[in-house]
Design a protein around this motif. Sequence first.
Motif, PDB file in Angstrom:
ATOM      1  N   ASN A  51      37.272  52.898  66.283  1.00  0.00           N
ATOM      2  CA  ASN A  51      38.618  53.456  66.381  1.00  0.00           C
ATOM      3  C   ASN A  51      39.194  53.885  65.046  1.00  0.00           C
ATOM      4  N   MET A  52      38.823  53.191  63.986  1.00  0.00           N
ATOM      5  CA  MET A  52      39.326  53.552  62.656  1.00  0.00           C
ATOM      6  C   MET A  52      38.404  54.539  61.963  1.00  0.00           C
ATOM      7  N   GLN A  53      37.261  54.793  62.555  1.00  0.00           N
ATOM      8  CA  GLN A  53      36.257  55.694  62.009  1.00  0.00           C
ATOM      9  C   GLN A  53      35.864  55.285  60.579  1.00  0.00           C
ATOM     10  N   VAL A  54      35.525  53.989  60.455  1.00  0.00           N
ATOM     11  CA  VAL A  54      35.072  53.436  59.181  1.00  0.00           C
ATOM     12  C   VAL A  54      33.784  52.662  59.413  1.00  0.00           C
ATOM     13  N   ASN A  55      33.042  52.433  58.352  1.00  0.00           N
ATOM     14  CA  ASN A  55      31.851  51.606  58.510  1.00  0.00           C
ATOM     15  C   ASN A  55      32.243  50.151  58.252  1.00  0.00           C
ATOM     16  N   PRO A  56      31.542  49.215  58.853  1.00  0.00           N
ATOM     17  CA  PRO A  56      31.926  47.799  58.727  1.00  0.00           C
ATOM     18  C   PRO A  56      32.042  47.323  57.287  1.00  0.00           C
ATOM     19  N   LYS A  57      31.175  47.819  56.428  1.00  0.00           N
ATOM     20  CA  LYS A  57      31.200  47.393  55.027  1.00  0.00           C
ATOM     21  C   LYS A  57      32.566  47.652  54.389  1.00  0.00           C
ATOM     22  N   SER A  58      33.180  48.767  54.713  1.00  0.00           N
ATOM     23  CA  SER A  58      34.461  49.110  54.099  1.00  0.00           C
ATOM     24  C   SER A  58      35.573  48.137  54.487  1.00  0.00           C
ATOM     25  N   LEU A  59      35.432  47.482  55.626  1.00  0.00           N
ATOM     26  CA  LEU A  59      36.458  46.530  56.061  1.00  0.00           C
ATOM     27  C   LEU A  59      36.427  45.246  55.239  1.00  0.00           C
ATOM     28  N   PHE A  60      35.347  45.037  54.524  1.00  0.00           N
ATOM     29  CA  PHE A  60      35.229  43.840  53.702  1.00  0.00           C
ATOM     30  C   PHE A  60      35.455  44.143  52.217  1.00  0.00           C
ATOM     31  N   ASP A  61      35.920  45.343  51.926  1.00  0.00           N
ATOM     32  CA  ASP A  61      36.265  45.737  50.561  1.00  0.00           C
ATOM     33  C   ASP A  61      37.764  45.519  50.391  1.00  0.00           C
ATOM     34  N   PHE A  62      38.129  44.311  50.021  1.00  0.00           N
ATOM     35  CA  PHE A  62      39.552  43.999  49.903  1.00  0.00           C
ATOM     36  C   PHE A  62      39.889  43.281  48.601  1.00  0.00           C
ATOM     37  N   ASP A  63      39.006  43.341  47.635  1.00  0.00           N
ATOM     38  CA  ASP A  63      39.294  42.709  46.339  1.00  0.00           C
ATOM     39  C   ASP A  63      40.561  43.279  45.711  1.00  0.00           C
ATOM     40  N   TYR A  64      40.801  44.566  45.894  1.00  0.00           N
ATOM     41  CA  TYR A  64      41.961  45.209  45.291  1.00  0.00           C
ATOM     42  C   TYR A  64      43.269  44.665  45.851  1.00  0.00           C
ATOM     43  N   ILE A  65      43.256  44.131  47.053  1.00  0.00           N
ATOM     44  CA  ILE A  65      44.483  43.618  47.665  1.00  0.00           C
ATOM     45  C   ILE A  65      45.015  42.431  46.862  1.00  0.00           C
ATOM     46  N   ALA A  66      44.121  41.630  46.327  1.00  0.00           N
ATOM     47  CA  ALA A  66      44.522  40.445  45.581  1.00  0.00           C
ATOM     48  C   ALA A  66      44.997  40.776  44.162  1.00  0.00           C
ATOM     49  N   LYS A  67      44.723  41.974  43.702  1.00  0.00           N
ATOM     50  CA  LYS A  67      45.097  42.346  42.345  1.00  0.00           C
ATOM     51  C   LYS A  67      46.555  42.801  42.298  1.00  0.00           C
ATOM     52  N   ASP A  68      47.199  42.516  41.182  1.00  0.00           N
ATOM     53  CA  ASP A  68      48.566  42.988  41.025  1.00  0.00           C
ATOM     54  C   ASP A  68      48.554  44.421  40.492  1.00  0.00           C
ATOM     55  N   LYS A  69      49.734  44.994  40.424  1.00  0.00           N
ATOM     56  CA  LYS A  69      49.877  46.400  40.030  1.00  0.00           C
ATOM     57  C   LYS A  69      49.262  46.678  38.660  1.00  0.00           C
ATOM     58  N   LYS A  70      49.488  45.800  37.699  1.00  0.00           N
ATOM     59  CA  LYS A  70      48.957  46.007  36.351  1.00  0.00           C
ATOM     60  C   LYS A  70      47.433  46.013  36.356  1.00  0.00           C
ATOM     61  N   ASN A  71      46.822  45.082  37.080  1.00  0.00           N
ATOM     62  CA  ASN A  71      45.361  45.038  37.129  1.00  0.00           C
ATOM     63  C   ASN A  71      44.790  46.275  37.799  1.00  0.00           C
ATOM     64  N   LEU A  72      45.459  46.761  38.832  1.00  0.00           N
ATOM     65  CA  LEU A  72      45.005  47.983  39.494  1.00  0.00           C
ATOM     66  C   LEU A  72      45.069  49.164  38.536  1.00  0.00           C
ATOM     67  N   LEU A  73      46.171  49.272  37.823  1.00  0.00           N
ATOM     68  CA  LEU A  73      46.330  50.363  36.870  1.00  0.00           C
ATOM     69  C   LEU A  73      45.284  50.269  35.762  1.00  0.00           C
ATOM     70  N   ASP A  74      45.047  49.065  35.261  1.00  0.00           N
ATOM     71  CA  ASP A  74      44.013  48.878  34.233  1.00  0.00           C
ATOM     72  C   ASP A  74      42.648  49.321  34.744  1.00  0.00           C
ATOM     73  N   ASP A  75      42.335  48.985  35.998  1.00  0.00           N
ATOM     74  CA  ASP A  75      41.059  49.396  36.583  1.00  0.00           C
ATOM     75  C   ASP A  75      40.942  50.914  36.637  1.00  0.00           C
ATOM     76  N   VAL A  76      42.002  51.579  37.067  1.00  0.00           N
ATOM     77  CA  VAL A  76      41.984  53.046  37.159  1.00  0.00           C
ATOM     78  C   VAL A  76      41.813  53.655  35.779  1.00  0.00           C
ATOM     79  N   ILE A  77      42.516  53.135  34.802  1.00  0.00           N
ATOM     80  CA  ILE A  77      42.416  53.663  33.433  1.00  0.00           C
ATOM     81  C   ILE A  77      40.986  53.542  32.913  1.00  0.00           C
TER      82      ILE A  77
END
Length: 105
Positions: free
Chosen positions: A57-83
Motif C-alpha cells: 500500500n505504501m509502495q515501499v520495500n520492507p528494508k526502507s521501513l527499518f531505516d529509522f535511525d534519522y528519527i532519533a537524531k535531533d535537528k543539529k545532527n541531521l543538519l551536520d549529516d547533510v553538510i
Amino acid sequence: MNIKNGFGKKIKELRQRLDLTQEQFAEKIGISAKSLSQIELGKNFVSAEVLEAICSNMQVNPKSLFDFDYIAKDKKNLLDDVIKIVSNDTSLLKTIHKIAVALDE
C-alpha cells in the motif's frame, strides 16, 4: 530507540505523508485502527502478512521501513549529516537546494 518504536514512528510518518488517517490506512492493510495505533506507538509489531500489506500500500520495500535511525537524531545532527554529505559535491548541493525550495513553497 528500539525496533518496535522506530518502526512505529516510520509507519506513522509514511502514513501521514500519504495523507491517510489511521482508520483509512488500517482498512487498506486489513487491520483495526486500534491495532495500527498500537503499532505506531511501538507497543505491538506486525505479522509478515501485515508487513507485506503495508509495503504494497505504501509502495515501499520492507528494508526502507527499518531505516529509522534519522528519527532519533535531533535537528543539529541531521543538519551536520547533510553538510558532510554535500560538502564536496556542488551538484548534489544544488539539487538538494532545489528540493528544499520546492518543498518550502
